[in-house]
Design a protein around this motif. Structure first.
Motif, PDB file in Angstrom:
ATOM      1  N   GLU A 188       0.830  -1.197   0.000  1.00 55.03           N
ATOM      2  CA  GLU A 188       0.000   0.000   0.000  1.00 55.03           C
ATOM      3  C   GLU A 188       0.870   1.256   0.000  1.00 55.03           C
ATOM      4  N   VAL A 189       1.950   1.216   0.766  1.00 47.80           N
ATOM      5  CA  VAL A 189       2.871   2.355   0.788  1.00 47.80           C
ATOM      6  C   VAL A 189       3.477   2.572  -0.590  1.00 47.80           C
ATOM      7  N   ALA A 190       3.867   1.484  -1.262  1.00 44.39           N
ATOM      8  CA  ALA A 190       4.452   1.606  -2.593  1.00 44.39           C
ATOM      9  C   ALA A 190       3.460   2.215  -3.577  1.00 44.39           C
ATOM     10  N   ALA A 191       2.188   1.788  -3.485  1.00 43.34           N
ATOM     11  CA  ALA A 191       1.173   2.333  -4.383  1.00 43.34           C
ATOM     12  C   ALA A 191       0.966   3.822  -4.129  1.00 43.34           C
ATOM     13  N   THR A 192       0.927   4.200  -2.845  1.00 37.55           N
ATOM     14  CA  THR A 192       0.769   5.615  -2.513  1.00 37.55           C
ATOM     15  C   THR A 192       1.957   6.416  -3.001  1.00 37.55           C
ATOM     16  N   TYR A 193       3.140   5.832  -2.890  1.00 39.75           N
ATOM     17  CA  TYR A 193       4.344   6.505  -3.369  1.00 39.75           C
ATOM     18  C   TYR A 193       4.264   6.817  -4.863  1.00 39.75           C
ATOM     19  N   VAL A 194       3.792   5.857  -5.653  1.00 40.78           N
ATOM     20  CA  VAL A 194       3.671   6.088  -7.094  1.00 40.78           C
ATOM     21  C   VAL A 194       2.798   7.307  -7.369  1.00 40.78           C
ATOM     22  N   VAL A 195       1.651   7.361  -6.702  1.00 42.68           N
ATOM     23  CA  VAL A 195       0.726   8.468  -6.930  1.00 42.68           C
ATOM     24  C   VAL A 195       1.314   9.776  -6.412  1.00 42.68           C
ATOM     25  N   ARG A 196       1.978   9.726  -5.256  1.00 37.14           N
ATOM     26  CA  ARG A 196       2.607  10.943  -4.714  1.00 37.14           C
ATOM     27  C   ARG A 196       3.668  11.471  -5.668  1.00 37.14           C
ATOM     28  N   ARG A 197       4.480  10.594  -6.194  1.00 36.77           N
ATOM     29  CA  ARG A 197       5.569  11.049  -7.074  1.00 36.77           C
ATOM     30  C   ARG A 197       5.015  11.715  -8.332  1.00 36.77           C
ATOM     31  N   LEU A 198       3.961  11.163  -8.865  1.00 35.71           N
ATOM     32  CA  LEU A 198       3.350  11.747 -10.059  1.00 35.71           C
ATOM     33  C   LEU A 198       2.656  13.076  -9.751  1.00 35.71           C
ATOM     34  N   THR A 199       1.806  13.067  -8.725  1.00 33.51           N
ATOM     35  CA  THR A 199       0.977  14.246  -8.476  1.00 33.51           C
ATOM     36  C   THR A 199       1.767  15.408  -7.881  1.00 33.51           C
ATOM     37  N   GLU A 200       2.708  15.121  -6.988  1.00 38.12           N
ATOM     38  CA  GLU A 200       3.436  16.211  -6.349  1.00 38.12           C
ATOM     39  C   GLU A 200       4.399  16.891  -7.321  1.00 38.12           C
ATOM     40  N   SER A 201       5.017  16.115  -8.194  1.00 39.51           N
ATOM     41  CA  SER A 201       5.890  16.747  -9.185  1.00 39.51           C
ATOM     42  C   SER A 201       5.069  17.579 -10.170  1.00 39.51           C
ATOM     43  N   TYR A 202       3.887  17.084 -10.531  1.00 37.34           N
ATOM     44  CA  TYR A 202       3.015  17.841 -11.431  1.00 37.34           C
ATOM     45  C   TYR A 202       2.550  19.131 -10.777  1.00 37.34           C
TER      46      TYR A 202
END
Length: 222
Positions: free
Chosen positions: A78-92
């Motif tokens: 679950e942490v890994a999945a959240t990380y993927v979304v965080r990396r995409l959305t926060e950089s955007y």
């Protein structure tokens, strides 16, 4: 505990328990007895129960039949999945925000970084203030809200005592600001991606996983 104007007792309990969990003051897996919480906050069971329901929806506590409520553990997947979304959305969000960030905003962000933190909880709040000063400028309040929701449930408590990570994080924050100051939105986004990725790597180490058990999901995209 004095009531903050405009907040309910339930909200006060939610904020306090969330802060305690994410600052590592309430350990993962520790039971939360409603009667003890009611005494702590000087209230009845009802707002305590309501607060625990909110925290359960955020993934910070879990309720189990015949076992009561406890602070949630950490699921590496679950942490890994959240990380993927965080990396995409926060950089955007930072890419969009960069042209909107004024010199005054930059000065304020640097002042946040320079502010001493007396304890892990203060350090976490300072980190959040820095990031959302930038994200709030992206022009998409709904996106900022989604990022905030992910931050609420992310297990920051597991890396608060990593001194090496804290030093590296400061340098990564400065790299984001330097790119924004240079008028380089893409560079700021890349610096944000790097920052989130390094934070994830620190968390994977804190979870004590074997090599490859919690991998960087972006490795598969290379």
């Amino acid at each position: 505990m004095s009531a903050a104007q405009g907040t309910t007792k339930r909200d006060q309990i939610v904020d306090a328990l969330r802060r305690d969990i994410l600052a590592g003051e309430l350990a993962r897996g520790v039971p939360l007895r409603q009667d003890e919480l009611a005494r702590r906050f000087g209230t009845s069971i009802t707002p305590v129960r309501e607060a625990l329901s909110v925290l359960s929806a955020e993934g910070l506590v879990v309720a189990e039949h015949n076992r009561g409520v406890r602070v949630a553990g950490v699921d590496p997947a679950e942490v890994a999945a959240t990380y993927v979304v965080r990396r995409l959305t926060e950089s955007y969000a930072v890419r969009r925000a960069a042209p909107r960030i004024s010199p005054r905003d930059l000065a304020r962000a640097r002042a946040v970084l320079d502010r001493p933190a007396a304890d892990p909880a203060a350090a976490r709040e300072r980190n959040r203030e820095f990031h959302f000063l930038l994200y709030d400028r992206c022009g998409l309040p709904a996106l900022t809200g989604r990022i905030a929701a992910m931050w609420q449930a992310f297990p920051w408590d597991l890396t608060l005592h990593d001194d090496d990570r804290a030093a590296a994080s400061r340098a990564e924050h400065e790299a984001i600001l330097d790119a924004i100051a240079a008028g380089d939105p893409d560079g700021a986004a890349a610096a944000t991606e790097h920052h989130v990725a390094r934070g994830f790597a620190s968390l994977a180490r804190a979870l004590g996983t074997d090599a490859g058990a919690v991998t960087d999901p972006f490795d598969d995209l290379d």
